[in-house]
Design a protein around this motif. Structure first.
Motif, PDB file in Angstrom:
ATOM      1  N   ASN A 188       0.854  -0.900  -0.184  1.00 16.28           N
ATOM      2  CA  ASN A 188       0.339  -0.186   0.214  1.00 16.28           C
ATOM      3  C   ASN A 188       0.720   1.022   0.217  1.00 16.28           C
ATOM      4  OD1 ASN A 188      -2.762  -0.586   0.410  1.00 16.28           O
ATOM      5  ND2 ASN A 188      -1.660  -2.412   2.123  1.00 16.28           N
ATOM      6  N   GLN A 189       2.578   1.192   0.428  1.00 18.74           N
ATOM      7  CA  GLN A 189       3.212   2.374  -0.338  1.00 18.74           C
ATOM      8  C   GLN A 189       2.376   3.487  -1.541  1.00 18.74           C
ATOM      9  OE1 GLN A 189       7.144   1.067  -0.804  1.00 18.74           O
ATOM     10  NE2 GLN A 189       6.629   1.352  -3.402  1.00 18.74           N
ATOM     11  N   ASP A 190       1.722   3.053  -2.268  1.00 21.25           N
ATOM     12  CA  ASP A 190       1.525   4.386  -3.166  1.00 21.25           C
ATOM     13  C   ASP A 190       0.416   5.639  -2.264  1.00 21.25           C
ATOM     14  OD1 ASP A 190       3.855   3.252  -4.745  1.00 21.25           O
ATOM     15  OD2 ASP A 190       2.512   2.988  -6.329  1.00 21.25           O
ATOM     16  N   ALA A 191       0.143   4.787  -1.661  1.00 23.12           N
ATOM     17  CA  ALA A 191      -1.520   4.933  -1.342  1.00 23.12           C
ATOM     18  C   ALA A 191      -1.243   5.907   0.284  1.00 23.12           C
ATOM     19  CB  ALA A 191      -2.835   3.878  -1.108  1.00 23.12           C
ATOM     20  N   ILE A 192       0.148   5.086   0.752  1.00 19.96           N
ATOM     21  CA  ILE A 192       0.665   5.686   1.743  1.00 19.96           C
ATOM     22  C   ILE A 192       0.875   6.977   1.568  1.00 19.96           C
ATOM     23  CG2 ILE A 192       1.835   5.879   3.805  1.00 19.96           C
ATOM     24  CD1 ILE A 192       1.673   2.588   4.159  1.00 19.96           C
ATOM     25  N   ILE A 193       2.206   7.310   0.711  1.00 17.74           N
ATOM     26  CA  ILE A 193       2.335   8.826   0.468  1.00 17.74           C
ATOM     27  C   ILE A 193       0.897   9.447  -0.109  1.00 17.74           C
ATOM     28  CG2 ILE A 193       3.718   9.708  -1.395  1.00 17.74           C
ATOM     29  CD1 ILE A 193       5.712   6.940  -1.626  1.00 17.74           C
ATOM     30  N   ALA A 194       0.656   9.337  -1.305  1.00 17.90           N
ATOM     31  CA  ALA A 194      -0.719  10.119  -1.205  1.00 17.90           C
ATOM     32  C   ALA A 194      -1.425  10.761  -0.501  1.00 17.90           C
ATOM     33  CB  ALA A 194      -1.569   9.516  -2.304  1.00 17.90           C
ATOM     34  N   SER A 195      -2.113   9.672   0.991  1.00 20.49           N
ATOM     35  CA  SER A 195      -2.603   9.923   1.960  1.00 20.49           C
ATOM     36  C   SER A 195      -2.156  10.719   3.086  1.00 20.49           C
ATOM     37  CB  SER A 195      -2.808   8.722   2.685  1.00 20.49           C
ATOM     38  OG  SER A 195      -3.957   7.892   1.790  1.00 20.49           O
ATOM     39  N   ILE A 196      -0.682  10.060   3.281  1.00 18.07           N
ATOM     40  CA  ILE A 196      -0.134  11.226   4.165  1.00 18.07           C
ATOM     41  C   ILE A 196       0.694  12.356   3.257  1.00 18.07           C
ATOM     42  CG2 ILE A 196       1.188   9.668   5.689  1.00 18.07           C
ATOM     43  CD1 ILE A 196       3.784   9.981   4.295  1.00 18.07           C
ATOM     44  N   ASN A 197       0.428  12.767   2.197  1.00 17.62           N
ATOM     45  CA  ASN A 197       0.470  13.895   1.639  1.00 17.62           C
ATOM     46  C   ASN A 197      -0.399  14.693   1.763  1.00 17.62           C
ATOM     47  OD1 ASN A 197       3.717  14.591   0.893  1.00 17.62           O
ATOM     48  ND2 ASN A 197       3.590  12.309   0.220  1.00 17.62           N
ATOM     49  N   HIS A 198      -1.328  13.896   2.251  1.00 20.73           N
ATOM     50  CA  HIS A 198      -3.122  14.653   1.672  1.00 20.73           C
ATOM     51  C   HIS A 198      -3.200  14.885   0.485  1.00 20.73           C
ATOM     52  CE1 HIS A 198      -3.199  16.293   6.037  1.00 20.73           C
ATOM     53  NE2 HIS A 198      -2.870  14.781   6.451  1.00 20.73           N
ATOM     54  N   THR A 199      -2.421  14.175  -0.060  1.00 23.77           N
ATOM     55  CA  THR A 199      -2.780  14.558  -1.783  1.00 23.77           C
ATOM     56  C   THR A 199      -3.784  13.742  -2.206  1.00 23.77           C
ATOM     57  OG1 THR A 199      -0.241  13.528  -2.310  1.00 23.77           O
ATOM     58  CG2 THR A 199      -0.571  16.480  -2.416  1.00 23.77           C
ATOM     59  N   GLY A 200      -4.522  12.638  -1.416  1.00 24.47           N
ATOM     60  CA  GLY A 200      -4.527  11.506  -1.953  1.00 24.47           C
ATOM     61  C   GLY A 200      -6.117  11.376  -1.440  1.00 24.47           C
ATOM     62  N   LYS A 201      -7.186  10.895  -2.099  1.00 23.77           N
ATOM     63  CA  LYS A 201      -8.781  10.891  -1.801  1.00 23.77           C
ATOM     64  C   LYS A 201      -8.900  10.708  -0.106  1.00 23.77           C
ATOM     65  CE  LYS A 201      -9.581   6.158  -3.347  1.00 23.77           C
ATOM     66  NZ  LYS A 201     -10.842   5.013  -3.391  1.00 23.77           N
ATOM     67  N   ASN A 202      -7.791   9.764   1.062  1.00 24.28           N
ATOM     68  CA  ASN A 202      -8.209   9.922   2.254  1.00 24.28           C
ATOM     69  C   ASN A 202      -6.910  10.097   3.012  1.00 24.28           C
ATOM     70  OD1 ASN A 202     -10.636   8.157   2.209  1.00 24.28           O
ATOM     71  ND2 ASN A 202      -9.339   6.325   1.315  1.00 24.28           N
ATOM     72  N   PRO A 203      -6.714  11.736   3.233  1.00 14.86           N
ATOM     73  CA  PRO A 203      -5.593  12.495   3.759  1.00 14.86           C
ATOM     74  C   PRO A 203      -5.437  11.668   5.150  1.00 14.86           C
ATOM     75  CG  PRO A 203      -7.205  14.009   3.394  1.00 14.86           C
ATOM     76  CD  PRO A 203      -7.760  12.171   2.816  1.00 14.86           C
ATOM     77  N   MET A 204      -4.331  11.189   5.292  1.00 18.78           N
ATOM     78  CA  MET A 204      -3.912  10.489   6.393  1.00 18.78           C
ATOM     79  C   MET A 204      -3.148  11.872   7.593  1.00 18.78           C
ATOM     80  SD  MET A 204      -6.216   8.279   7.109  1.00 18.78           S
ATOM     81  CE  MET A 204      -7.471   7.494   6.602  1.00 18.78           C
ATOM     82  N   PRO A 205      -2.822  10.921   8.798  1.00 19.06           N
ATOM     83  CA  PRO A 205      -3.620  10.918   9.865  1.00 19.06           C
ATOM     84  C   PRO A 205      -5.227  11.573   9.806  1.00 19.06           C
ATOM     85  CG  PRO A 205      -1.509  10.938  10.674  1.00 19.06           C
ATOM     86  CD  PRO A 205      -1.368  11.695   9.119  1.00 19.06           C
ATOM     87  N   LYS A 206      -6.426  10.417   9.513  1.00 23.28           N
ATOM     88  CA  LYS A 206      -7.775  11.552   9.739  1.00 23.28           C
ATOM     89  C   LYS A 206      -8.005  12.273  10.835  1.00 23.28           C
ATOM     90  CE  LYS A 206     -11.954   9.978   8.414  1.00 23.28           C
ATOM     91  NZ  LYS A 206     -12.362   8.659   8.694  1.00 23.28           N
ATOM     92  N   ASN A 207      -8.542  13.450  10.461  1.00 24.83           N
ATOM     93  CA  ASN A 207      -8.936  14.695  11.014  1.00 24.83           C
ATOM     94  C   ASN A 207      -8.089  15.322  11.020  1.00 24.83           C
ATOM     95  OD1 ASN A 207     -11.359  14.886   9.408  1.00 24.83           O
ATOM     96  ND2 ASN A 207     -11.748  12.648  11.329  1.00 24.83           N
ATOM     97  N   THR A 208      -6.615  15.289  10.975  1.00 24.49           N
ATOM     98  CA  THR A 208      -5.657  16.141  11.437  1.00 24.49           C
ATOM     99  C   THR A 208      -4.580  16.317  10.594  1.00 24.49           C
ATOM    100  OG1 THR A 208      -4.119  14.082  11.837  1.00 24.49           O
ATOM    101  CG2 THR A 208      -5.909  14.184  13.521  1.00 24.49           C
ATOM    102  N   ALA A 209      -3.614  17.426  11.210  1.00 27.36           N
ATOM    103  CA  ALA A 209      -2.497  18.178  10.135  1.00 27.36           C
ATOM    104  C   ALA A 209      -1.713  17.267   9.924  1.00 27.36           C
ATOM    105  CB  ALA A 209      -1.743  19.407  10.797  1.00 27.36           C
ATOM    106  N   LYS A 210      -1.185  17.197   8.481  1.00 24.12           N
ATOM    107  CA  LYS A 210       0.191  16.528   8.031  1.00 24.12           C
ATOM    108  C   LYS A 210       0.668  15.870   9.102  1.00 24.12           C
ATOM    109  CE  LYS A 210       1.553  17.182   4.410  1.00 24.12           C
ATOM    110  NZ  LYS A 210       2.040  18.226   2.864  1.00 24.12           N
ATOM    111  N   LEU A 211       1.770  15.053   8.910  1.00 27.50           N
ATOM    112  CA  LEU A 211       2.699  14.554   9.515  1.00 27.50           C
ATOM    113  C   LEU A 211       4.433  15.254   9.437  1.00 27.50           C
ATOM    114  CD1 LEU A 211       2.953  10.562   8.619  1.00 27.50           C
ATOM    115  CD2 LEU A 211       2.016  11.377  11.053  1.00 27.50           C
TER     116      LEU A 211
END
Length: 121
Positions: free
Chosen positions: A79-102
């Motif tokens: 899932n690394q590509d999805a993780i990268i998009a999520s932690i950069n807040h560029t994917g459809k599921n920004p993570m961590p959820k409902n918080t600022a970027k790492l």
């Protein structure tokens, strides 16, 4: 009128001279991010433990993590590509959820690890 102008200049000088920002507060990640010694065990596991597994562990993924398990090396690599998009807040599921970027450092370390072929080290 001259007194008012003079008083304004004095007040401006006092206020401007009191301004102070430390380098740490302006650039919090400056110099403290190790991007040379990135490893799965030393960088990725702590990142996941501290930021992801509360929702994406094998125990919690079904109820909190949209059934996405990120418990082990195989899960993370798959899932690394999805993780990268999520932690950069560029994917459809920004993570961590409902918080600022790492922190930028953590994102950089994950990206470097992935770009290096995701070694299991």
């Amino acid at each position: 009128m001259k007194r008012l102008l003079f008083a304004s200049l004095i007040i401006s000088a006092i206020v401007a001279s009191c301004y102070y920002d430390s380098e740490e507060s302006l650039y919090p990640d400056l110099g403290s991010c190790d991007t040379l010694n990135v490893s799965y065990s030393g960088s990725i596991v702590p990142l996941m433990d501290n930021n992801c597994l509360s929702c994406h562990s094998n125990k919690t993924a079904a109820s909190k993590g949209n059934d996405l398990r990120l418990q082990n090396y195989a899960d993370i690599v798959a899932n690394q590509d999805a993780i990268i998009a999520s932690i950069n807040h560029t994917g459809k599921n920004p993570m961590p959820k409902n918080t600022a970027k790492l922190k930028t450092c953590l994102i950089q370390q994950f990206e470097i690890w992935a770009a290096d072929g995701s070694p299991d080290n």
